[in-house]
Design a protein around this motif. Sequence first.
Motif, PDB file in Angstrom:
ATOM      1  N   MET A   1       3.830  26.832 -62.112  1.00  0.00           N
ATOM      2  CA  MET A   1       3.297  25.465 -62.039  1.00  0.00           C
ATOM      3  C   MET A   1       4.161  24.550 -61.163  1.00  0.00           C
ATOM      4  N   LEU A   2       5.453  24.915 -61.038  1.00  0.00           N
ATOM      5  CA  LEU A   2       6.348  24.112 -60.188  1.00  0.00           C
ATOM      6  C   LEU A   2       5.829  24.048 -58.751  1.00  0.00           C
ATOM      7  N   ARG A   3       5.151  25.128 -58.322  1.00  0.00           N
ATOM      8  CA  ARG A   3       4.611  25.148 -56.952  1.00  0.00           C
ATOM      9  C   ARG A   3       3.500  24.122 -56.769  1.00  0.00           C
ATOM     10  N   ALA A   4       2.867  23.739 -57.875  1.00  0.00           N
ATOM     11  CA  ALA A   4       1.818  22.710 -57.798  1.00  0.00           C
ATOM     12  C   ALA A   4       2.428  21.328 -58.025  1.00  0.00           C
ATOM     13  N   GLY A   5       3.761  21.284 -58.153  1.00  0.00           N
ATOM     14  CA  GLY A   5       4.449  20.007 -58.377  1.00  0.00           C
ATOM     15  C   GLY A   5       4.453  19.603 -59.844  1.00  0.00           C
ATOM     16  N   ILE A   6       4.139  20.560 -60.733  1.00  0.00           N
ATOM     17  CA  ILE A   6       4.088  20.246 -62.166  1.00  0.00           C
ATOM     18  C   ILE A   6       5.330  20.838 -62.849  1.00  0.00           C
ATOM     19  N   ASP A   7       6.132  19.950 -63.415  1.00  0.00           N
ATOM     20  CA  ASP A   7       7.376  20.372 -64.068  1.00  0.00           C
ATOM     21  C   ASP A   7       7.112  20.366 -65.576  1.00  0.00           C
ATOM     22  N   CYS A   8       6.918  21.554 -66.162  1.00  0.00           N
ATOM     23  CA  CYS A   8       6.573  21.568 -67.596  1.00  0.00           C
ATOM     24  C   CYS A   8       7.404  22.610 -68.339  1.00  0.00           C
ATOM     25  N   GLU A   9       7.395  22.488 -69.676  1.00  0.00           N
ATOM     26  CA  GLU A   9       8.096  23.451 -70.533  1.00  0.00           C
ATOM     27  C   GLU A   9       7.067  24.253 -71.309  1.00  0.00           C
ATOM     28  N   ILE A  10       7.517  25.338 -71.945  1.00  0.00           N
ATOM     29  CA  ILE A  10       6.494  26.175 -72.592  1.00  0.00           C
ATOM     30  C   ILE A  10       5.749  25.425 -73.707  1.00  0.00           C
ATOM     31  N   GLU A  11       6.379  24.398 -74.259  1.00  0.00           N
ATOM     32  CA  GLU A  11       5.680  23.606 -75.302  1.00  0.00           C
ATOM     33  C   GLU A  11       4.520  22.797 -74.705  1.00  0.00           C
ATOM     34  N   ASN A  12       4.488  22.707 -73.364  1.00  0.00           N
ATOM     35  CA  ASN A  12       3.387  21.999 -72.705  1.00  0.00           C
ATOM     36  C   ASN A  12       2.246  22.948 -72.327  1.00  0.00           C
ATOM     37  N   VAL A  13       2.402  24.241 -72.657  1.00  0.00           N
ATOM     38  CA  VAL A  13       1.424  25.231 -72.179  1.00  0.00           C
ATOM     39  C   VAL A  13       0.749  25.939 -73.356  1.00  0.00           C
ATOM     40  N   LEU A  14      -0.570  25.980 -73.302  1.00  0.00           N
ATOM     41  CA  LEU A  14      -1.352  26.745 -74.278  1.00  0.00           C
ATOM     42  C   LEU A  14      -2.148  27.802 -73.517  1.00  0.00           C
ATOM     43  N   LEU A  15      -2.032  29.050 -73.923  1.00  0.00           N
ATOM     44  CA  LEU A  15      -2.855  30.095 -73.298  1.00  0.00           C
ATOM     45  C   LEU A  15      -4.250  30.061 -73.912  1.00  0.00           C
ATOM     46  N   THR A  16      -5.251  30.219 -73.045  1.00  0.00           N
ATOM     47  CA  THR A  16      -6.646  30.122 -73.502  1.00  0.00           C
ATOM     48  C   THR A  16      -7.440  31.329 -73.017  1.00  0.00           C
TER      49      THR A  16
ATOM     50  N   ARG B   1      -3.395  11.066 -55.566  1.00  0.00           N
ATOM     51  CA  ARG B   1      -2.479  10.020 -56.050  1.00  0.00           C
ATOM     52  C   ARG B   1      -3.302   8.840 -56.609  1.00  0.00           C
ATOM     53  N   ARG B   2      -4.344   8.486 -55.868  1.00  0.00           N
ATOM     54  CA  ARG B   2      -5.159   7.317 -56.214  1.00  0.00           C
ATOM     55  C   ARG B   2      -5.930   7.514 -57.525  1.00  0.00           C
ATOM     56  N   ILE B   3      -6.419   8.721 -57.765  1.00  0.00           N
ATOM     57  CA  ILE B   3      -7.225   8.938 -58.975  1.00  0.00           C
ATOM     58  C   ILE B   3      -6.354   8.707 -60.219  1.00  0.00           C
ATOM     59  N   VAL B   4      -5.057   9.064 -60.096  1.00  0.00           N
ATOM     60  CA  VAL B   4      -4.149   8.852 -61.238  1.00  0.00           C
ATOM     61  C   VAL B   4      -3.915   7.346 -61.431  1.00  0.00           C
ATOM     62  N   GLU B   5      -3.769   6.621 -60.300  1.00  0.00           N
ATOM     63  CA  GLU B   5      -3.588   5.155 -60.401  1.00  0.00           C
ATOM     64  C   GLU B   5      -4.801   4.513 -61.068  1.00  0.00           C
TER      65      GLU B   5
ATOM     66  N   LEU C   1      -1.801  22.408 -52.069  1.00  0.00           N
ATOM     67  CA  LEU C   1      -1.567  20.965 -52.217  1.00  0.00           C
ATOM     68  C   LEU C   1      -1.041  20.668 -53.624  1.00  0.00           C
ATOM     69  N   PRO C   2      -0.300  19.541 -53.770  1.00  0.00           N
ATOM     70  CA  PRO C   2       0.153  19.191 -55.118  1.00  0.00           C
ATOM     71  C   PRO C   2      -1.037  18.917 -56.032  1.00  0.00           C
ATOM     72  N   ALA C   3      -0.913  19.365 -57.270  1.00  0.00           N
ATOM     73  CA  ALA C   3      -1.993  19.122 -58.235  1.00  0.00           C
ATOM     74  C   ALA C   3      -2.090  17.622 -58.546  1.00  0.00           C
ATOM     75  N   ILE C   4      -3.241  17.193 -59.023  1.00  0.00           N
ATOM     76  CA  ILE C   4      -3.384  15.792 -59.474  1.00  0.00           C
ATOM     77  C   ILE C   4      -2.332  15.531 -60.547  1.00  0.00           C
ATOM     78  N   LYS C   5      -2.130  16.526 -61.408  1.00  0.00           N
ATOM     79  CA  LYS C   5      -1.179  16.339 -62.520  1.00  0.00           C
ATOM     80  C   LYS C   5       0.240  16.060 -62.015  1.00  0.00           C
ATOM     81  N   SER C   6       0.554  16.481 -60.789  1.00  0.00           N
ATOM     82  CA  SER C   6       1.917  16.252 -60.285  1.00  0.00           C
ATOM     83  C   SER C   6       2.191  14.751 -60.107  1.00  0.00           C
ATOM     84  N   PHE C   7       1.127  13.923 -60.045  1.00  0.00           N
ATOM     85  CA  PHE C   7       1.320  12.474 -59.876  1.00  0.00           C
ATOM     86  C   PHE C   7       1.282  11.731 -61.210  1.00  0.00           C
TER      87      PHE C   7
END
Length: 395
Positions: free
Chosen positions: A82-97, A187-191, A216-222
């Motif tokens: 997820m870091l490649r999409a600009g998302i910095d998360c920990e395993i507590e932020n991830v649910l497998l589905t 970036r704008r959609i998050v704003e 490209l960076p994910a929307i979540k990265s913003f």
Amino acid sequence: MNYVYSSIMDYLRPSPVAEMLKMASDPELLSFAGGMPDATLFPVEHLRESFDLSLREHGAKALQYSVAEGLPSLRQKICDRMLRAGIDCEIENVLLTQGGTQGIDLSAAIFLDRGDTILCENPTYMGAMGPFDVRDVNYVSVDMDEEGMRMDALEQRLREHPEAKLIYVIPDFQNPTGVTMTVERRRRIVELAREYDVLILEDNPYRELRFDHDELPAIKSFDTEGRVIFLGTFSKTLCPGMRLGWVVAEKEVINNMTTLRAATDMQCSSIAMYAADFFLEHADFDGHIRTVRDAYAMKKERMIEVMQATFPQDVSFTNPDGGIFLWLTFPQKVDAGLMLRELVIPKARAAYMPGEAFYCQAPHRNTCRLNYSGRTLEEIERGISAMGEVFRQVF
Ligand SMILES: Cc1ncc(COP(=O)(O)O)c(C=O)c1O
């Protein structure tokens, strides 16, 4: 027995394209209507080894119940990717589905009540409408252009609908249009979501299937406040049959989704999680994705070449930078569903997916979706040029 069903069943509309899909499933027909990955590219041998080694190394543990969140080591690998999409998360932020589909369903289940307003791209992914429909949501569509969802249109819709709760968006190689949202708009959609206090559900199954630039960076990265729920899946990069996807969100959201999923399907398949973990650890997943990407890029190029050579001038089409679909727009007067049934299937012995299925509000009937991943280069040439011949007789 006279079954008395729950009210949910009232909202499960039979799809208007179900009949057409049935027709398109005739094996004699070259169908570009579905959304199948190319099964000849599935890494069958490496996966066989991964299942085998999972059982050898973990034995009965790989066949036992696991935790509802999913295998921690696989969740950690997802965090790393997820870091490649600009998302910095920990395993507590991830649910497998169970695929991205369960991520859509869980998001809808924990956030949407009957009658809630959600905003979707116009057109949008019809598979998402199932989980939304059963919650009887109020759809508001937001127009797109070649840079994805239009931010001026979104702002206007948010002003008109202050009650809106969630924006559902597919930023990379959108299903059905193949269009990608620009970084500025991400970036704008998050704003805008912050300004109007709505959630964003970022559904992103195709991100890694980009043909020629960096992802490209994910929307979540913003996102700095946990407003964006990101959905990923291995369905298009590895295979859909293992039914493995993931949600990245705030811990509180993940905890609530986990409680709900524990009460409904408990967990993903233990052996599938172990095998995917093994595969990511020992096989060259990035190399495999490059192979898939290159094959799809070639198929898309061939489809575009044949369309340019055989389609009449007034049929326009998108030319995606990745993913598995492109989108056609016929002249205004054309009903693509009718043309499919009456001309394209009988004369070209080929099929597309009529666009009407992808609109949550007034459908544009002069549109259709074509899938290029599921067919060989030769089938693309044959099926698309046969369609071109029919179109030339009509327009
Ligand atoms: C936009 C989008 N979201 C989600 C999915 C769900 O995929 P799966 O449940 O197989 O991961 C798909 C599959 O085609 C899709 O196109």
